[in-house]
Scaffold this motif. Structure first.
Motif, PDB file in Angstrom:
ATOM      1  N   LYS A   1      14.763   0.765  -1.054  1.00  0.00           N
ATOM      2  CA  LYS A   1      14.714  -0.111   0.112  1.00  0.00           C
ATOM      3  C   LYS A   1      14.814   0.666   1.418  1.00  0.00           C
ATOM      4  O   LYS A   1      14.190   0.299   2.414  1.00  0.00           O
ATOM      5  N   SER A   2      15.602   1.752   1.427  1.00  0.00           N
ATOM      6  CA  SER A   2      15.685   2.553   2.651  1.00  0.00           C
ATOM      7  C   SER A   2      14.343   3.214   2.955  1.00  0.00           C
ATOM      8  O   SER A   2      13.925   3.294   4.111  1.00  0.00           O
ATOM      9  N   GLU A   3      13.646   3.659   1.902  1.00  0.00           N
ATOM     10  CA  GLU A   3      12.319   4.241   2.094  1.00  0.00           C
ATOM     11  C   GLU A   3      11.342   3.160   2.574  1.00  0.00           C
ATOM     12  O   GLU A   3      10.516   3.406   3.466  1.00  0.00           O
ATOM     13  N   GLU A   4      11.445   1.979   1.991  1.00  0.00           N
ATOM     14  CA  GLU A   4      10.588   0.874   2.389  1.00  0.00           C
ATOM     15  C   GLU A   4      10.856   0.471   3.835  1.00  0.00           C
ATOM     16  O   GLU A   4       9.922   0.150   4.590  1.00  0.00           O
ATOM     17  N   THR A   5      12.124   0.503   4.233  1.00  0.00           N
ATOM     18  CA  THR A   5      12.479   0.163   5.615  1.00  0.00           C
ATOM     19  C   THR A   5      11.847   1.143   6.596  1.00  0.00           C
ATOM     20  O   THR A   5      11.397   0.746   7.680  1.00  0.00           O
ATOM     21  N   GLU A   6      11.799   2.409   6.227  1.00  0.00           N
ATOM     22  CA  GLU A   6      11.142   3.400   7.096  1.00  0.00           C
ATOM     23  C   GLU A   6       9.653   3.088   7.224  1.00  0.00           C
ATOM     24  O   GLU A   6       9.079   3.221   8.321  1.00  0.00           O
ATOM     25  N   ARG A   7       9.016   2.678   6.138  1.00  0.00           N
ATOM     26  CA  ARG A   7       7.605   2.291   6.212  1.00  0.00           C
ATOM     27  C   ARG A   7       7.437   1.051   7.095  1.00  0.00           C
ATOM     28  O   ARG A   7       6.489   0.948   7.872  1.00  0.00           O
ATOM     29  N   LEU A   8       8.377   0.115   6.952  1.00  0.00           N
ATOM     30  CA  LEU A   8       8.340  -1.089   7.768  1.00  0.00           C
ATOM     31  C   LEU A   8       8.467  -0.732   9.250  1.00  0.00           C
ATOM     32  O   LEU A   8       7.730  -1.258  10.090  1.00  0.00           O
ATOM     33  N   LYS A   9       9.384   0.171   9.581  1.00  0.00           N
ATOM     34  CA  LYS A   9       9.566   0.575  10.971  1.00  0.00           C
ATOM     35  C   LYS A   9       8.311   1.244  11.521  1.00  0.00           C
ATOM     36  O   LYS A   9       7.957   1.064  12.696  1.00  0.00           O
ATOM     37  N   ASN A  10       7.619   1.984  10.674  1.00  0.00           N
ATOM     38  CA  ASN A  10       6.357   2.596  11.085  1.00  0.00           C
ATOM     39  C   ASN A  10       5.335   1.512  11.421  1.00  0.00           C
ATOM     40  O   ASN A  10       4.616   1.600  12.432  1.00  0.00           O
ATOM     41  N   TYR A  11       5.264   0.477  10.580  1.00  0.00           N
ATOM     42  CA  TYR A  11       4.361  -0.648  10.828  1.00  0.00           C
ATOM     43  C   TYR A  11       4.720  -1.335  12.151  1.00  0.00           C
ATOM     44  O   TYR A  11       3.834  -1.690  12.947  1.00  0.00           O
ATOM     45  N   ILE A  12       6.003  -1.534  12.371  1.00  0.00           N
ATOM     46  CA  ILE A  12       6.468  -2.191  13.599  1.00  0.00           C
ATOM     47  C   ILE A  12       6.053  -1.389  14.821  1.00  0.00           C
ATOM     48  O   ILE A  12       5.592  -1.951  15.831  1.00  0.00           O
ATOM     49  N   GLU A  13       6.211  -0.071  14.751  1.00  0.00           N
ATOM     50  CA  GLU A  13       5.828   0.791  15.871  1.00  0.00           C
ATOM     51  C   GLU A  13       4.323   0.712  16.131  1.00  0.00           C
ATOM     52  O   GLU A  13       3.884   0.585  17.276  1.00  0.00           O
ATOM     53  N   ILE A  14       3.540   0.797  15.068  1.00  0.00           N
ATOM     54  CA  ILE A  14       2.079   0.781  15.203  1.00  0.00           C
ATOM     55  C   ILE A  14       1.612  -0.511  15.874  1.00  0.00           C
ATOM     56  O   ILE A  14       0.750  -0.497  16.764  1.00  0.00           O
TER      57      ILE A  14
ATOM     58  N   ASP B   1      11.081   3.300  -7.907  1.00  0.00           N
ATOM     59  CA  ASP B   1      11.046   1.920  -8.345  1.00  0.00           C
ATOM     60  C   ASP B   1      12.018   1.133  -7.469  1.00  0.00           C
ATOM     61  O   ASP B   1      13.024   1.679  -7.003  1.00  0.00           O
ATOM     62  N   LYS B   2      11.761  -0.175  -7.271  1.00  0.00           N
ATOM     63  CA  LYS B   2      12.633  -0.904  -6.348  1.00  0.00           C
ATOM     64  C   LYS B   2      14.049  -1.109  -6.888  1.00  0.00           C
ATOM     65  O   LYS B   2      14.932  -1.544  -6.142  1.00  0.00           O
ATOM     66  N   SER B   3      14.279  -0.791  -8.147  1.00  0.00           N
ATOM     67  CA  SER B   3      15.642  -0.818  -8.660  1.00  0.00           C
ATOM     68  C   SER B   3      16.422   0.433  -8.243  1.00  0.00           C
ATOM     69  O   SER B   3      17.648   0.468  -8.342  1.00  0.00           O
ATOM     70  N   ASP B   4      15.703   1.448  -7.756  1.00  0.00           N
ATOM     71  CA  ASP B   4      16.344   2.667  -7.268  1.00  0.00           C
ATOM     72  C   ASP B   4      17.020   2.366  -5.926  1.00  0.00           C
ATOM     73  O   ASP B   4      16.436   1.731  -5.053  1.00  0.00           O
ATOM     74  N   LYS B   5      18.253   2.819  -5.758  1.00  0.00           N
ATOM     75  CA  LYS B   5      19.011   2.493  -4.544  1.00  0.00           C
ATOM     76  C   LYS B   5      18.370   3.069  -3.284  1.00  0.00           C
ATOM     77  O   LYS B   5      18.663   2.609  -2.169  1.00  0.00           O
ATOM     78  N   HIS B   6      17.500   4.058  -3.432  1.00  0.00           N
ATOM     79  CA  HIS B   6      16.846   4.647  -2.255  1.00  0.00           C
ATOM     80  C   HIS B   6      15.541   3.930  -1.897  1.00  0.00           C
ATOM     81  O   HIS B   6      14.967   4.192  -0.848  1.00  0.00           O
TER      82      HIS B   6
ATOM     83  N   ALA C   1       0.836  -1.200   0.000  1.00  0.00           N
ATOM     84  CA  ALA C   1       0.000   0.000   0.000  1.00  0.00           C
ATOM     85  C   ALA C   1       0.870   1.248   0.000  1.00  0.00           C
ATOM     86  O   ALA C   1       0.580   2.231  -0.685  1.00  0.00           O
ATOM     87  N   GLY C   2       1.977   1.200   0.740  1.00  0.00           N
ATOM     88  CA  GLY C   2       2.896   2.329   0.758  1.00  0.00           C
ATOM     89  C   GLY C   2       3.631   2.488  -0.553  1.00  0.00           C
ATOM     90  O   GLY C   2       3.924   3.604  -0.982  1.00  0.00           O
ATOM     91  N   LYS C   3       3.918   1.364  -1.210  1.00  0.00           N
ATOM     92  CA  LYS C   3       4.622   1.400  -2.494  1.00  0.00           C
ATOM     93  C   LYS C   3       3.803   2.128  -3.550  1.00  0.00           C
ATOM     94  O   LYS C   3       4.342   2.826  -4.409  1.00  0.00           O
ATOM     95  N   GLU C   4       2.472   1.978  -3.469  1.00  0.00           N
ATOM     96  CA  GLU C   4       1.606   2.618  -4.462  1.00  0.00           C
ATOM     97  C   GLU C   4       1.708   4.137  -4.429  1.00  0.00           C
ATOM     98  O   GLU C   4       1.486   4.806  -5.433  1.00  0.00           O
TER      99      GLU C   4
END
Length: 202
Positions: free
Chosen positions: A45-58, A38-43, A30-33
């Protein structure tokens, strides 16, 4: 089978220990949308990790109870710890994957094809700014060396063809399964146990 796997990835169908994994995938997709990367962009996964950390906190999924004294071994992507006598805990930072979603899909594929060694996602752990998924898996103690010829026969019978070394491809499903050497597939009482799988969707 292809349609069944798609339903599992989307959360419409269940697989062993799949509920928590499917929930994380749904959140990250949902966050990717809304992302411009694009996931080939080097940034990406770091952006995705921040979304993941938000999910973990919630969902309060940080684990602080990992007993690092029970260390068993580690590879390039994960560290392994004993948990009692029947299971191990693995800390995996998804370094082999372009995205966290790819890693979680690999867990679902493992749990679908190899339910005897299914991964149970317990939560997440952070150390030195690195986020690790914390998964539990049954502990398997081999009682004989694994015959890689038997591994190939077993995978061939399930639609996977050897493409090089210990890597396989299922052309019907578009699934790559890599690194199936004799430390990642153990033998106990004549049965093969796939304990460390790396799946990719082509």
């Amino acid at each position: 089978m292809h349609n069944e796997l798609q339903r599992i990835f989307s959360g419409e169908s269940q697989v062993r220990y799949g509920e928590n994994i499917q929930a994380v995938i749904s959140y990250l997709r949902a966050g990717k949308e809304s992302s411009t990367l694009d996931k080939s962009d080097k940034h990406f996964k770091s952006e995705e990790t921040e979304r993941l950390k938000n999910y973990i906190e919630i969902h309060k999924l940080w684990r602080t109870d990992i007993d690092l004294n029970n260390y068993v071994s580690e590879g390039a992507e994960q560290k392994v710890y004993l948990k009692g006598s029947r299971s191990v805990v693995k800390l995996n930072d998804a370094i082999y994957y372009l995205s966290w979603v790819d890693y979680f899909v690999s867990l679902l594929l493992n749990n679908y094809f190899f339910p005897d060694t299914a991964y149970n996602l317990l939560g997440f752990f952070e150390n030195e700014d690195v986020v690790y998924a914390v998964v539990e898996q049954p502990f398997v103690k081999a009682d004989e060396p694994t015959n890689l010829g038997f591994v190939e026969q077993f995978l061939n019978s399930n639609g996977f063809q050897k493409i090089r070394n210990n890597d396989y491809f299922n052309p019907e499903l578009g699934i790559i399964l890599e690194d199936l050497h004799d430390e990642n597939v153990l033998t106990y009482k004549g049965v093969l146990y796939f304990i460390d799988t790396v799946f990719y969707l082509k």
